[in-house]
Design a protein around this motif. Sequence first.
Motif, PDB file in Angstrom:
ATOM      1  N   GLU A 278      44.849  16.043  52.709  1.00 16.25           N
ATOM      2  CA  GLU A 278      44.110  15.043  51.933  1.00 16.25           C
ATOM      3  C   GLU A 278      44.442  15.144  50.453  1.00 16.25           C
ATOM      4  O   GLU A 278      44.531  14.140  49.751  1.00 16.25           O
ATOM      5  N   LEU A 279      44.677  16.369  49.982  1.00 15.27           N
ATOM      6  CA  LEU A 279      45.064  16.576  48.587  1.00 15.27           C
ATOM      7  C   LEU A 279      46.443  15.964  48.326  1.00 15.27           C
ATOM      8  O   LEU A 279      46.656  15.299  47.318  1.00 15.27           O
ATOM      9  N   LYS A 280      47.371  16.150  49.259  1.00 14.89           N
ATOM     10  CA  LYS A 280      48.712  15.562  49.110  1.00 14.89           C
ATOM     11  C   LYS A 280      48.642  14.033  49.158  1.00 14.89           C
ATOM     12  O   LYS A 280      49.369  13.355  48.430  1.00 14.89           O
ATOM     13  N   ASP A 281      47.765  13.492  50.012  1.00 17.14           N
ATOM     14  CA  ASP A 281      47.581  12.026  50.046  1.00 17.14           C
ATOM     15  C   ASP A 281      47.047  11.521  48.715  1.00 17.14           C
ATOM     16  O   ASP A 281      47.429  10.454  48.240  1.00 17.14           O
ATOM     17  N   PHE A 282      46.135  12.270  48.104  1.00 21.26           N
ATOM     18  CA  PHE A 282      45.557  11.891  46.820  1.00 21.26           C
ATOM     19  C   PHE A 282      46.638  11.829  45.744  1.00 21.26           C
ATOM     20  O   PHE A 282      46.593  10.993  44.855  1.00 21.26           O
TER      21      PHE A 282
ATOM     22  N   LEU B 206      55.397  13.479  42.001  1.00 22.27           N
ATOM     23  CA  LEU B 206      56.362  14.464  42.502  1.00 22.27           C
ATOM     24  C   LEU B 206      55.685  15.830  42.608  1.00 22.27           C
ATOM     25  O   LEU B 206      55.734  16.640  41.685  1.00 22.27           O
ATOM     26  N   VAL B 207      55.046  16.091  43.748  1.00 29.17           N
ATOM     27  CA  VAL B 207      54.285  17.320  43.982  1.00 29.17           C
ATOM     28  C   VAL B 207      55.223  18.398  44.515  1.00 29.17           C
ATOM     29  O   VAL B 207      55.965  18.163  45.466  1.00 29.17           O
ATOM     30  N   GLU B 208      55.181  19.574  43.888  1.00 26.88           N
ATOM     31  CA  GLU B 208      55.963  20.710  44.383  1.00 26.88           C
ATOM     32  C   GLU B 208      55.139  21.557  45.345  1.00 26.88           C
ATOM     33  O   GLU B 208      55.589  21.870  46.431  1.00 26.88           O
ATOM     34  N   THR B 209      53.940  21.976  44.931  1.00 25.04           N
ATOM     35  CA  THR B 209      53.083  22.782  45.804  1.00 25.04           C
ATOM     36  C   THR B 209      51.627  22.389  45.619  1.00 25.04           C
ATOM     37  O   THR B 209      51.238  21.867  44.568  1.00 25.04           O
ATOM     38  N   THR B 210      50.836  22.666  46.636  1.00 25.59           N
ATOM     39  CA  THR B 210      49.378  22.522  46.553  1.00 25.59           C
ATOM     40  C   THR B 210      48.765  23.805  47.107  1.00 25.59           C
ATOM     41  O   THR B 210      49.333  24.427  48.006  1.00 25.59           O
TER      42      THR B 210
END
Length: 170
Positions: free
Chosen positions: A40-44, A49-53
């Motif tokens: 859900e965090l990645k969908d948000f 350009l997200v590397e890590t969560t």
Amino acid sequence: VGAGGDKPINASQNEAVIASAAEGRRLYIGNLAYATTEGELKDFFKGYLVETTSIPTNPRTTRPVGYAFVDLSTPSEAERAISELNGQAILDRKVSVQLARKPETAGEGSGAEGASGGENHRRGSTRGRGRGRGRGGRSSRGGRSRKDGAGAEGTSEDAATSGPTNVPGQ
């Protein structure tokens, strides 16, 4: 234990976290619902350009702590995400999106006290100390005046030499 929860963090991961925070690419997402997943965090953050969560968990309860960290590819991408996503909702909760601070080393204190250096002092909190320690308690500094008329204006020497004030007949 690292920001990922139950897995221990290794030195290279720690260096990467410090580097991304120092470069202004690491974001802190606060006020997360405990049920929020990394998916859900990645969908948000889709469109960035997200590397890590990572969603840290309490090591004792394994329950999420209510905040997360997201590393983006560039500082400008992080600034764009802050301006566009701060105050938006994940799982019907408005979240706070801001730059993450650099992690502190074990010798540094957190909070305002000790922020000037390596001073590790306990916080001067009076919560949970019971009655008599707060306003107008049993201390001789103020509150009720004594029956002999000296009141709270007397010097500390007077208070120290006069003896106890709660003895019957005084």
